[in-house]
Design a protein around this motif. Structure first.
Motif, PDB file in Angstrom:
ATOM      1  N   VAL A 110     -49.274   7.271 -19.877  1.00  0.00           N
ATOM      2  CA  VAL A 110     -47.888   6.661 -19.463  1.00  0.00           C
ATOM      3  C   VAL A 110     -48.506   6.133 -18.200  1.00  0.00           C
ATOM      4  O   VAL A 110     -49.012   6.544 -17.350  1.00  0.00           O
ATOM      5  CB  VAL A 110     -46.991   7.632 -19.205  1.00  0.00           C
ATOM      6  N   GLN A 111     -48.071   4.625 -18.126  1.00  0.00           N
ATOM      7  CA  GLN A 111     -48.418   3.809 -16.964  1.00  0.00           C
ATOM      8  C   GLN A 111     -47.278   3.097 -16.427  1.00  0.00           C
ATOM      9  O   GLN A 111     -46.762   2.584 -16.814  1.00  0.00           O
ATOM     10  CB  GLN A 111     -49.425   2.586 -17.682  1.00  0.00           C
ATOM     11  N   GLY A 112     -47.249   3.028 -15.138  1.00  0.00           N
ATOM     12  CA  GLY A 112     -46.458   2.443 -14.298  1.00  0.00           C
ATOM     13  C   GLY A 112     -45.188   3.202 -13.887  1.00  0.00           C
ATOM     14  O   GLY A 112     -44.863   4.273 -14.562  1.00  0.00           O
ATOM     15  N   ARG A 113     -44.516   2.892 -12.699  1.00  0.00           N
ATOM     16  CA  ARG A 113     -43.624   3.612 -12.297  1.00  0.00           C
ATOM     17  C   ARG A 113     -42.295   3.874 -13.281  1.00  0.00           C
ATOM     18  O   ARG A 113     -41.774   4.943 -13.564  1.00  0.00           O
ATOM     19  CB  ARG A 113     -43.052   3.194 -10.771  1.00  0.00           C
ATOM     20  N   PRO A 114     -41.841   2.739 -13.822  1.00  0.00           N
ATOM     21  CA  PRO A 114     -40.831   3.205 -14.871  1.00  0.00           C
ATOM     22  C   PRO A 114     -41.039   3.776 -15.984  1.00  0.00           C
ATOM     23  O   PRO A 114     -40.006   4.623 -16.328  1.00  0.00           O
ATOM     24  CB  PRO A 114     -40.423   1.483 -15.151  1.00  0.00           C
TER      25      PRO A 114
END
Length: 226
Positions: free
Chosen positions: A147-151
């Motif tokens: 899972v990548q990135g803040r959102p």
């Protein structure tokens, strides 16, 4: 006669000391450093050890100081005055402190961030949790895709909160990776939701990055089991 007796006692004492020094065993990770003071015939042994308690991986810390009074060949020891010996010991202590201070500071800040993470999780503030991660952070949950990135990380934790509750984090070790990064190893305990809640234990590894004045989770991986 009395002088001869004194010399004999001194010889016996020297032999005993020498034997005890020879038979002394140093465990793995320990380093004896000998200093010889010609004026007083004093051998001062500073035993160092690889520090694995408060500041793991940072180098050598003073384990103990052993003093002997005996005459040995000067070629075996560094000839130093007592004043110089103490100055070297003070320098060694200063180096250890200077190396351990940043690590202790990093660990304290990381544990404070973990406390914020737990508080936000219990409140259901998943956007707040996402803000604790760097903008390009990667999470690697067990048995799932990265899972990548803040959102995406916010959505991931919101989904997990539907299945588990009451998380607890314990920092086991923090290793500095320079001044702006650190690796944390820790354990977690949480409870499953449902009619028959169960405790789940596991471990995790986090790579933290210093972004401005704040520490952010850059890589987060965990799985069940001890």
């Amino acid at each position: 006669m009395e002088a001869a007796s004194g010399r004999a006692r001194q010889g016996r004492r020297a032999r005993l000391v020498k034997r005890s020094s020879r038979d002394m065993e140093y465990s793995s990770g320990q380093l004896p450093v000998n200093f010889y003071c010609e004026a007083s015939s004093m051998v001062l042994t500073v035993i160092l050890r690889n520090c694995r308690c408060v500041c793991p991986g940072l180098g050598w810390a003073i384990l103990c100081i052993h003093v002997e009074t005996r005459r040995l060949p000067l070629c075996l020891y560094r000839t130093l005055s007592l004043e110089m010996i103490m100055r070297n010991i003070a320098s060694a202590i200063a180096i250890v402190i200077s190396l351990s201070a940043p690590a202790l500071a990093q660990k304290a800040e990381i544990e404070a961030n973990n406390a914020k993470w737990i508080e936000m999780f219990n409140k259901g503030d998943f956007s707040g949790i996402a803000s604790l991660y760097s903008a390009d952070a990667t999470a690697l949950p067990p048995g799932s895709a990265m899972v990548q990135g803040r959102p995406a990380i916010e959505v991931m934790w919101k989904s997990m909160a539907e299945q588990v509750t009451d998380p607890k984090l314990t920092t086991v070790d923090v290793k500095p990776l320079g001044s702006s990064a650190a690796r944390e190893i820790g354990t977690f305990v949480l409870k499953t939701k449902g009619s028959t809640p169960q405790d789940v234990t596991g471990k995790y590894v986090v790579v933290w990055e210093k972004v401005g004045d704040d520490w952010k989770l850059a890589t987060d991986i965990w799985n069940d089991g001890k």
